[in-house]
Design an enzyme around this catalytic site. Structure first.
Site, PDB file in Angstrom:
ATOM      1  N   ASP A  12       0.846  -1.184   0.000  1.00 13.66           N
ATOM      2  CA  ASP A  12       0.000   0.000   0.000  1.00 13.66           C
ATOM      3  C   ASP A  12       0.890   1.245   0.000  1.00 13.66           C
ATOM      4  OD1 ASP A  12      -2.484   1.517   0.388  1.00 13.66           O
ATOM      5  OD2 ASP A  12      -1.765   1.815   2.441  1.00 13.66           O
ATOM      6  N   ASP A  14      -0.292   5.223   0.857  1.00 10.73           N
ATOM      7  CA  ASP A  14      -0.564   6.201   1.916  1.00 10.73           C
ATOM      8  C   ASP A  14      -0.648   5.515   3.281  1.00 10.73           C
ATOM      9  OD1 ASP A  14      -1.095   8.641   0.222  1.00 10.73           O
ATOM     10  OD2 ASP A  14      -2.652   7.323  -0.573  1.00 10.73           O
ATOM     11  N   ASP A 176      -1.681  -0.699   5.945  1.00  9.09           N
ATOM     12  CA  ASP A 176      -1.769   0.003   7.232  1.00  9.09           C
ATOM     13  C   ASP A 176      -3.168   0.005   7.812  1.00  9.09           C
ATOM     14  OD1 ASP A 176      -2.805   1.868   5.260  1.00  9.09           O
ATOM     15  OD2 ASP A 176      -2.604   3.424   6.798  1.00  9.09           O
TER      16      ASP A 176
END
Length: 225
Positions: A12, A14, A176
């Site tokens: 991922d 961001d 995240d």
């Protein structure tokens, strides 16, 4: 889990590789200024990111308008302004998290093919990776507009595995948030989450995942232990 069990990894962007909250806040507040609406605080934005730019803009407009949803005309104007401002400042108010380069280097050194898969529009993701010197690590980059559906739907992970020519069970997802974990579970990919990302303002260690790291630099140690 062991690195030898994987042929590829999907990372991922961001909140996992780059702390982009500053970019979001600046672009959103420039958008809101142009719409003559009150500004939004970083703390609020941090709970809204991760589900794509459209969701982010709808959430921000609802937040600054005291719970009132935006109509199509307001959203379209907000989206136009947001794209303009984000592209202008992309990467200027963001930082690569410590350990990211080390972690990507370890994965590549073990022969894994790498993909960046983000809900961020591809036109935002590619320049950001290039600006931060991360683009060279990835075989493929897919944004939130690359497929018919976004994470947490499993489709983007399934399609990314196909692009990497890697079976889902041999493809590690690193993210995240619960979006990443839910998508990975549904696609059949093992998943490790970082502890420092956004996760919609919720504690990440409460998410169903196969492991957690405080830095991508720990991936080699955690997966080889």
């Amino acid at each position: 889990m062991h690195l030898s069990n994987f042929d590829a990894a999907i990372i991922d962007l961001d909140g996992t590789m780059v702390d982009t909250l500053g970019d979001f806040v600046v672009a959103l507040n420039c958008m809101l200024d142009g719409l003559e609406l009150r500004q939004v605080a970083a703390e609020a934005v941090a709970t809204m990111v991760g589900k794509g730019s459209e969701h982010l803009i709808h959430s921000v407009l609802r937040h600054v308008r005291d719970g009132r949803a935006a109509d199509n005309a307001l959203f379209d104007e907000a989206w136009r302004r947001y794209q303009h401002h984000y592209l202008a400042i992309n990467g200027r108010h963001s930082d690569v998290y410590p350990g990211v380069v080390e972690g990507l280097t370890v994965l590549r050194a073990h022969g894994l093919r790498l993909a960046c898969l983000t809900n961020k529009p591809t036109a935002f993701a590619r320049p950001l990776l290039a600006a931060k010197g991360l683009d060279g690590y990835f075989d493929v980059v897919f944004g939130g507009d690359a497929f018919e559906r976004k994470k947490p739907d499993p489709l983007p992970l399934v399609k990314t595995c196909e692009a990497l020519a890697s079976a889902p069970e041999r493809t590690l997802m690193v993210g995240d948030s619960s979006n990443d974990a839910r998508a990975a579970r549904a696609a059949g990919c093992p998943v490790v989450l970082v502890s420092y990302g956004y996760n919609h303002g919720e504690p990440v260690r409460g998410v169903d995942a196969d492991g957690f790291v405080d830095s991508l630099a720990e991936l080699g140690r955690v997966l080889d232990s």
